[in-house]
Design a protein around this motif. Sequence first.
Motif, PDB file in Angstrom:
ATOM      1  N   MET A 154      34.421  24.420  28.692  1.00  0.00           N
ATOM      2  CA  MET A 154      35.208  25.769  28.639  1.00  0.00           C
ATOM      3  C   MET A 154      35.226  25.983  27.171  1.00  0.00           C
ATOM      4  N   VAL A 155      35.726  25.311  26.386  1.00  0.00           N
ATOM      5  CA  VAL A 155      36.151  25.354  24.874  1.00  0.00           C
ATOM      6  C   VAL A 155      34.827  25.918  24.205  1.00  0.00           C
ATOM      7  N   GLU A 156      35.056  27.002  23.651  1.00  0.00           N
ATOM      8  CA  GLU A 156      33.787  27.652  22.744  1.00  0.00           C
ATOM      9  C   GLU A 156      33.942  27.604  21.277  1.00  0.00           C
ATOM     10  N   LEU A 157      35.545  27.478  21.020  1.00  0.00           N
ATOM     11  CA  LEU A 157      35.694  27.495  19.497  1.00  0.00           C
ATOM     12  C   LEU A 157      36.493  26.642  19.231  1.00  0.00           C
ATOM     13  N   VAL A 158      36.548  25.530  18.095  1.00  0.00           N
ATOM     14  CA  VAL A 158      37.374  24.491  17.824  1.00  0.00           C
ATOM     15  C   VAL A 158      37.830  24.902  16.083  1.00  0.00           C
ATOM     16  N   GLU A 159      39.113  25.079  15.974  1.00  0.00           N
ATOM     17  CA  GLU A 159      39.638  25.110  14.460  1.00  0.00           C
ATOM     18  C   GLU A 159      40.417  23.995  14.186  1.00  0.00           C
ATOM     19  N   PHE A 160      39.861  23.557  12.936  1.00  0.00           N
ATOM     20  CA  PHE A 160      40.698  22.661  12.351  1.00  0.00           C
ATOM     21  C   PHE A 160      41.589  23.486  11.397  1.00  0.00           C
ATOM     22  N   VAL A 161      42.946  23.681  11.487  1.00  0.00           N
ATOM     23  CA  VAL A 161      43.920  24.280  10.691  1.00  0.00           C
ATOM     24  C   VAL A 161      44.656  23.475   9.890  1.00  0.00           C
ATOM     25  N   LEU A 162      44.303  23.471   8.577  1.00  0.00           N
ATOM     26  CA  LEU A 162      44.876  22.604   7.538  1.00  0.00           C
ATOM     27  C   LEU A 162      46.146  23.443   6.718  1.00  0.00           C
ATOM     28  N   PHE A 163      47.075  22.858   6.265  1.00  0.00           N
ATOM     29  CA  PHE A 163      48.003  23.486   5.652  1.00  0.00           C
ATOM     30  C   PHE A 163      47.787  23.739   4.056  1.00  0.00           C
ATOM     31  N   SER A 164      47.066  22.601   3.529  1.00  0.00           N
ATOM     32  CA  SER A 164      46.854  22.717   2.305  1.00  0.00           C
ATOM     33  C   SER A 164      45.301  23.117   1.937  1.00  0.00           C
ATOM     34  N   GLU A 165      45.071  23.717   0.598  1.00  0.00           N
ATOM     35  CA  GLU A 165      43.807  23.999   0.200  1.00  0.00           C
ATOM     36  C   GLU A 165      42.900  22.568   0.026  1.00  0.00           C
ATOM     37  N   GLU A 166      43.598  21.753  -0.457  1.00  0.00           N
ATOM     38  CA  GLU A 166      42.928  20.464  -0.686  1.00  0.00           C
ATOM     39  C   GLU A 166      42.396  19.813   0.648  1.00  0.00           C
ATOM     40  N   THR A 167      43.425  19.677   1.925  1.00  0.00           N
ATOM     41  CA  THR A 167      42.880  19.295   2.987  1.00  0.00           C
ATOM     42  C   THR A 167      41.668  20.046   3.743  1.00  0.00           C
ATOM     43  N   ALA A 168      41.933  21.336   3.487  1.00  0.00           N
ATOM     44  CA  ALA A 168      40.852  22.408   4.081  1.00  0.00           C
ATOM     45  C   ALA A 168      39.520  22.218   3.387  1.00  0.00           C
ATOM     46  N   GLY A 169      39.648  22.013   2.219  1.00  0.00           N
ATOM     47  CA  GLY A 169      38.488  21.647   1.463  1.00  0.00           C
ATOM     48  C   GLY A 169      37.563  20.058   1.821  1.00  0.00           C
ATOM     49  N   ILE A 170      38.434  19.238   2.220  1.00  0.00           N
ATOM     50  CA  ILE A 170      38.012  17.870   2.536  1.00  0.00           C
ATOM     51  C   ILE A 170      37.326  18.161   3.787  1.00  0.00           C
ATOM     52  N   PHE A 171      37.914  19.173   4.975  1.00  0.00           N
ATOM     53  CA  PHE A 171      37.486  18.977   5.989  1.00  0.00           C
ATOM     54  C   PHE A 171      36.088  19.879   6.038  1.00  0.00           C
ATOM     55  N   ARG A 172      36.270  20.978   5.174  1.00  0.00           N
ATOM     56  CA  ARG A 172      34.891  21.746   4.943  1.00  0.00           C
ATOM     57  C   ARG A 172      33.632  21.007   4.623  1.00  0.00           C
ATOM     58  N   GLN A 173      33.957  19.940   3.662  1.00  0.00           N
ATOM     59  CA  GLN A 173      32.793  19.001   3.209  1.00  0.00           C
ATOM     60  C   GLN A 173      32.536  18.012   4.229  1.00  0.00           C
ATOM     61  N   ALA A 174      33.421  17.616   4.889  1.00  0.00           N
ATOM     62  CA  ALA A 174      33.060  16.976   6.333  1.00  0.00           C
ATOM     63  C   ALA A 174      32.188  17.511   6.963  1.00  0.00           C
ATOM     64  N   LEU A 175      32.542  18.882   7.403  1.00  0.00           N
ATOM     65  CA  LEU A 175      31.626  19.686   8.283  1.00  0.00           C
ATOM     66  C   LEU A 175      30.547  20.045   7.745  1.00  0.00           C
ATOM     67  N   GLU A 176      30.242  20.217   6.577  1.00  0.00           N
ATOM     68  CA  GLU A 176      28.901  20.239   5.868  1.00  0.00           C
ATOM     69  C   GLU A 176      27.993  18.874   6.048  1.00  0.00           C
ATOM     70  N   GLU A 177      28.620  17.987   5.604  1.00  0.00           N
ATOM     71  CA  GLU A 177      28.074  16.661   5.759  1.00  0.00           C
ATOM     72  C   GLU A 177      27.762  16.157   7.044  1.00  0.00           C
ATOM     73  N   SER A 178      28.402  16.823   8.038  1.00  0.00           N
ATOM     74  CA  SER A 178      28.096  16.258   9.626  1.00  0.00           C
ATOM     75  C   SER A 178      26.816  17.326  10.096  1.00  0.00           C
ATOM     76  N   GLY A 179      26.193  17.952   9.377  1.00  0.00           N
ATOM     77  CA  GLY A 179      25.108  18.711   9.989  1.00  0.00           C
ATOM     78  C   GLY A 179      25.181  20.270   9.663  1.00  0.00           C
TER      79      GLY A 179
END
Length: 183
Positions: A154-179
């Motif tokens: 059912m889930v169509e959208l997953v957000e990773f909501v990160l409080f800091s710019e640094e952690t958001a950057g880490i998650f963006r990089q991981a998303l790019e590296e995952s495909g």
Amino acid sequence: MRIEIVEGDITVRPVDAIVNAANSSLLGGGGVDGAIHRAAGPELLEACRELRATKLPDGLAVGAAVATPGFLLPAKWVIHTVGPNRHAGQTNPALLASCFTESLRIADGLGARSVAFPAVSAGVYGWDARKVAQLGIEAVRAYAGRPLEGEKPMVELVEFVLFSEETAGIFRQALEESGGGPG
């Protein structure tokens, strides 16, 4: 299933369900857990107390998930999950991945189409944000390919909501590296 990385406050996200990085007592705490309890209002604590008095007398196990209403939150539901605590010797990555998978199973069961996750177990539980990002994104992508009983999630959208710019950057990089970008 789309995956997005958002820098901000998970308690204000306009999604169907938000995931709470809870402790096993379900009775509130610091960080994301405390913020969600404050934003949802006292009814959330009462709902968690009811779960402890009925279905979960020993608390919620590490890697498991359970839902309550969202009460005063924009999200209709709060899905509570207990991440592993590295400081307590809980270093099995499968337990951390289970937090994401089980939360998505609960979300699907509720009929949620959008879910927001925090960085479960990063911070006071001692997991490196890079490892959390990698495992979380991998778990979400794997779940999208094999939901319960072969049904389409059912889930169509997953957000990773990160409080800091640094952690958001880490998650963006991981998303790019995952495909690549959003999934």
